[in-house]
Write a protein that holds these residues in place. Sequence first.
Motif, PDB file in Angstrom:
ATOM      1  N   ALA A  22       0.837  -1.204   0.000  1.00  0.00           N
ATOM      2  CA  ALA A  22       0.000   0.000   0.000  1.00  0.00           C
ATOM      3  C   ALA A  22       0.873   1.257   0.000  1.00  0.00           C
ATOM      4  O   ALA A  22       2.037   1.223   0.398  1.00  0.00           O
ATOM      5  CB  ALA A  22      -0.909   0.000   1.221  1.00  0.00           C
ATOM      6  N   GLU A  23       0.302   2.346  -0.442  1.00  0.00           N
ATOM      7  CA  GLU A  23       0.981   3.625  -0.338  1.00  0.00           C
ATOM      8  C   GLU A  23       0.817   4.168   1.079  1.00  0.00           C
ATOM      9  O   GLU A  23      -0.185   3.911   1.747  1.00  0.00           O
ATOM     10  CB  GLU A  23       0.400   4.619  -1.340  1.00  0.00           C
ATOM     11  CG  GLU A  23       0.648   4.243  -2.790  1.00  0.00           C
ATOM     12  CD  GLU A  23       0.145   5.306  -3.741  1.00  0.00           C
ATOM     13  OE1 GLU A  23      -0.455   6.304  -3.257  1.00  0.00           O
ATOM     14  OE2 GLU A  23       0.343   5.151  -4.952  1.00  0.00           O
ATOM     15  N   GLY A  24       1.809   4.906   1.536  1.00  0.00           N
ATOM     16  CA  GLY A  24       1.711   5.490   2.855  1.00  0.00           C
ATOM     17  C   GLY A  24       3.045   5.524   3.571  1.00  0.00           C
ATOM     18  O   GLY A  24       4.095   5.158   3.011  1.00  0.00           O
ATOM     19  N   LYS A  74      -6.639 -10.088  10.209  1.00  0.00           N
ATOM     20  CA  LYS A  74      -5.950  -9.133   9.347  1.00  0.00           C
ATOM     21  C   LYS A  74      -4.449  -9.193   9.636  1.00  0.00           C
ATOM     22  O   LYS A  74      -4.024  -9.686  10.684  1.00  0.00           O
ATOM     23  CB  LYS A  74      -6.482  -7.722   9.592  1.00  0.00           C
ATOM     24  CG  LYS A  74      -6.247  -7.207  10.997  1.00  0.00           C
ATOM     25  CD  LYS A  74      -6.835  -5.806  11.171  1.00  0.00           C
ATOM     26  CE  LYS A  74      -6.583  -5.289  12.589  1.00  0.00           C
ATOM     27  NZ  LYS A  74      -7.154  -3.933  12.788  1.00  0.00           N
ATOM     28  N   PRO A  75      -3.614  -8.672   8.716  1.00  0.00           N
ATOM     29  CA  PRO A  75      -2.172  -8.652   8.986  1.00  0.00           C
ATOM     30  C   PRO A  75      -1.850  -7.739  10.146  1.00  0.00           C
ATOM     31  O   PRO A  75      -2.469  -6.685  10.316  1.00  0.00           O
ATOM     32  CB  PRO A  75      -1.570  -8.144   7.667  1.00  0.00           C
ATOM     33  CG  PRO A  75      -2.683  -7.430   6.977  1.00  0.00           C
ATOM     34  CD  PRO A  75      -3.945  -8.130   7.386  1.00  0.00           C
ATOM     35  N   MET A  76      -0.866  -8.125  10.937  1.00  0.00           N
ATOM     36  CA  MET A  76      -0.530  -7.375  12.143  1.00  0.00           C
ATOM     37  C   MET A  76       0.806  -6.648  12.039  1.00  0.00           C
ATOM     38  O   MET A  76       1.146  -5.862  12.920  1.00  0.00           O
ATOM     39  CB  MET A  76      -0.508  -8.326  13.348  1.00  0.00           C
ATOM     40  CG  MET A  76      -1.814  -9.096  13.548  1.00  0.00           C
ATOM     41  SD  MET A  76      -3.244  -8.016  13.770  1.00  0.00           S
ATOM     42  CE  MET A  76      -3.024  -7.492  15.460  1.00  0.00           C
ATOM     43  N   ILE A  77       1.589  -6.912  10.989  1.00  0.00           N
ATOM     44  CA  ILE A  77       2.838  -6.191  10.820  1.00  0.00           C
ATOM     45  C   ILE A  77       2.542  -4.741  10.437  1.00  0.00           C
ATOM     46  O   ILE A  77       1.515  -4.444   9.829  1.00  0.00           O
ATOM     47  CB  ILE A  77       3.738  -6.855   9.759  1.00  0.00           C
ATOM     48  CG1 ILE A  77       3.004  -6.970   8.412  1.00  0.00           C
ATOM     49  CG2 ILE A  77       4.213  -8.220  10.242  1.00  0.00           C
ATOM     50  CD1 ILE A  77       3.875  -7.473   7.277  1.00  0.00           C
ATOM     51  N   PRO A  99       1.008  -8.985  -2.811  1.00  0.00           N
ATOM     52  CA  PRO A  99       0.905  -7.523  -2.963  1.00  0.00           C
ATOM     53  C   PRO A  99      -0.531  -7.012  -2.836  1.00  0.00           C
ATOM     54  O   PRO A  99      -0.775  -5.978  -2.197  1.00  0.00           O
ATOM     55  CB  PRO A  99       1.464  -7.279  -4.367  1.00  0.00           C
ATOM     56  CG  PRO A  99       2.372  -8.436  -4.617  1.00  0.00           C
ATOM     57  CD  PRO A  99       1.697  -9.596  -3.961  1.00  0.00           C
ATOM     58  N   GLU A 100      -1.479  -7.744  -3.431  1.00  0.00           N
ATOM     59  CA  GLU A 100      -2.883  -7.336  -3.336  1.00  0.00           C
ATOM     60  C   GLU A 100      -3.363  -7.383  -1.888  1.00  0.00           C
ATOM     61  O   GLU A 100      -4.075  -6.482  -1.424  1.00  0.00           O
ATOM     62  CB  GLU A 100      -3.741  -8.247  -4.207  1.00  0.00           C
ATOM     63  CG  GLU A 100      -5.227  -7.903  -4.179  1.00  0.00           C
ATOM     64  CD  GLU A 100      -6.072  -8.882  -4.975  1.00  0.00           C
ATOM     65  OE1 GLU A 100      -7.307  -8.744  -4.924  1.00  0.00           O
ATOM     66  OE2 GLU A 100      -5.502  -9.784  -5.615  1.00  0.00           O
ATOM     67  N   TYR A 101      -2.982  -8.428  -1.178  1.00  0.00           N
ATOM     68  CA  TYR A 101      -3.362  -8.583   0.230  1.00  0.00           C
ATOM     69  C   TYR A 101      -2.827  -7.415   1.066  1.00  0.00           C
ATOM     70  O   TYR A 101      -3.541  -6.839   1.896  1.00  0.00           O
ATOM     71  CB  TYR A 101      -2.808  -9.911   0.741  1.00  0.00           C
ATOM     72  CG  TYR A 101      -3.010 -10.196   2.203  1.00  0.00           C
ATOM     73  CD1 TYR A 101      -4.266 -10.497   2.714  1.00  0.00           C
ATOM     74  CD2 TYR A 101      -1.915 -10.203   3.083  1.00  0.00           C
ATOM     75  CE1 TYR A 101      -4.445 -10.784   4.062  1.00  0.00           C
ATOM     76  CE2 TYR A 101      -2.085 -10.489   4.416  1.00  0.00           C
ATOM     77  CZ  TYR A 101      -3.352 -10.780   4.908  1.00  0.00           C
ATOM     78  OH  TYR A 101      -3.516 -11.060   6.236  1.00  0.00           O
ATOM     79  N   LEU A 102      -1.573  -7.034   0.849  1.00  0.00           N
ATOM     80  CA  LEU A 102      -0.983  -5.927   1.593  1.00  0.00           C
ATOM     81  C   LEU A 102      -1.704  -4.621   1.280  1.00  0.00           C
ATOM     82  O   LEU A 102      -1.970  -3.813   2.179  1.00  0.00           O
ATOM     83  CB  LEU A 102       0.504  -5.811   1.259  1.00  0.00           C
ATOM     84  CG  LEU A 102       1.387  -6.985   1.699  1.00  0.00           C
ATOM     85  CD1 LEU A 102       2.783  -6.859   1.097  1.00  0.00           C
ATOM     86  CD2 LEU A 102       1.469  -7.079   3.216  1.00  0.00           C
ATOM     87  N   ARG A 103      -2.039  -4.408   0.011  1.00  0.00           N
ATOM     88  CA  ARG A 103      -2.744  -3.178  -0.364  1.00  0.00           C
ATOM     89  C   ARG A 103      -4.152  -3.146   0.237  1.00  0.00           C
ATOM     90  O   ARG A 103      -4.612  -2.085   0.684  1.00  0.00           O
ATOM     91  CB  ARG A 103      -2.810  -3.062  -1.890  1.00  0.00           C
ATOM     92  CG  ARG A 103      -1.453  -2.851  -2.546  1.00  0.00           C
ATOM     93  CD  ARG A 103      -1.574  -2.605  -4.037  1.00  0.00           C
ATOM     94  NE  ARG A 103      -0.255  -2.677  -4.671  1.00  0.00           N
ATOM     95  CZ  ARG A 103       0.142  -3.663  -5.468  1.00  0.00           C
ATOM     96  NH1 ARG A 103      -0.682  -4.646  -5.766  1.00  0.00           N
ATOM     97  NH2 ARG A 103       1.356  -3.654  -5.982  1.00  0.00           N
ATOM     98  N   MET A 104      -4.810  -4.296   0.244  1.00  0.00           N
ATOM     99  CA  MET A 104      -6.162  -4.371   0.815  1.00  0.00           C
ATOM    100  C   MET A 104      -6.182  -3.902   2.264  1.00  0.00           C
ATOM    101  O   MET A 104      -7.156  -3.304   2.729  1.00  0.00           O
ATOM    102  CB  MET A 104      -6.689  -5.812   0.740  1.00  0.00           C
ATOM    103  CG  MET A 104      -7.097  -6.286  -0.631  1.00  0.00           C
ATOM    104  SD  MET A 104      -7.381  -8.095  -0.649  1.00  0.00           S
ATOM    105  CE  MET A 104      -8.465  -8.309   0.737  1.00  0.00           C
ATOM    106  N   HIS A 105      -5.105  -4.173   2.977  1.00  0.00           N
ATOM    107  CA  HIS A 105      -5.061  -3.887   4.414  1.00  0.00           C
ATOM    108  C   HIS A 105      -4.195  -2.686   4.759  1.00  0.00           C
ATOM    109  O   HIS A 105      -3.927  -2.443   5.947  1.00  0.00           O
ATOM    110  CB  HIS A 105      -4.591  -5.128   5.166  1.00  0.00           C
ATOM    111  CG  HIS A 105      -5.569  -6.263   5.121  1.00  0.00           C
ATOM    112  ND1 HIS A 105      -6.684  -6.305   5.920  1.00  0.00           N
ATOM    113  CD2 HIS A 105      -5.619  -7.373   4.346  1.00  0.00           C
ATOM    114  CE1 HIS A 105      -7.375  -7.403   5.659  1.00  0.00           C
ATOM    115  NE2 HIS A 105      -6.756  -8.068   4.705  1.00  0.00           N
TER     116      HIS A 105
END
Length: 367
Positions: A22-24, A74-77, A99-105
Amino acid sequence: MAGKAFLILADGWQAEGVSVGAEGTVWGEVVFHTALTGYPEIFTDPSYWGQILVMTLPHIGNYGTAAEEWQHEKPMIRGLVARQVSGFFSRAGRAVGLPEYLRMHGIPAIAGIDTRALVRRVRQKGAQNALLTTTPPTQEMWEKLIQYPSMQGTELASQVTTARPYTVGEPSGLRIALLDFGVKKAILDQLVQRGAYVGVFPAYTAPEALQAFEPQGFLLSNGPGDPAAMPQAIATVSELVKWGRPILGICLGHQLLSLALGVPTYKLLFGHRGSNHPVKDLRTGRLYITSQNHGFAIDAAELERHPDLILSHINLNDHTVEGFVHRHLPLQGVQYHPEASPGPHDSHEVFDEFMAAVRLQAVLPSR
């Protein structure tokens, strides 16, 4: 085309790579994990709350991620660092690409950097705060990094614990009250598989509320943060010890049990995070290959001076404490993760030992 991402450590080390999440912008303690497989379980382990995780394996993501592997919903990192993250995956069943999973969260991730150099830096200088961003770093970001709280002295369990009590398993089973400091799903699974009816309680539940569940044993779960920054939990565990029922502490729970018994903890230089850590059971001489994820440990010298505690397990890499038992009470702590997920199943018998003590407690006369 992938955009840029930047990683800056508090000591000034920095790297530029590509954004694969994700961006941020995020801040957190940078740590590394040496497992070759099991990244879906790792990323969803609540013990990683507040941390930017470096995977030492050069290539991850080739089998995506699926719900049956997740240890939390959900991911906790806080963020991810890898040498290469695959944009394609292959596996049977329903899954989603990493990558999609990381962006989703909303999890930023950086790839394309020299993770070997980064890990060497962390091993030499120690786990430290870092900044991960997908925009060019600014002076304001750097100033926030310098001021960001250290993991030492930080309480985090309250941010990952359940909001309200719930139960798993059949009501006819042996009743285990579990204090949730960031429990992994696999721990609950191991208990239920052994016939337990588990009441999962928020981290700072009062002893009287735990007593109302009428448990025959207690489990103190894993979780994030500094155990010494949790005086309320330590006081609760001290009360539970007085009741004389079996207690099993895992990872953070092991440290809290130690503190409740008067043995202090300290922060490791870079921690133990991997699925191949060798542990020796000093009672039997047996060796286990274990899954680990912790940045704190209990003081070996103080443990050995304690008149009622016995050092039961040591880490064969650095001889830190991996477990202890009480001479007279049914109390046990293990620093490693017997539930694995991911990792070898060598130490599942820790749950057998605990449940055997609970069964014995169930047939003894009430005190």
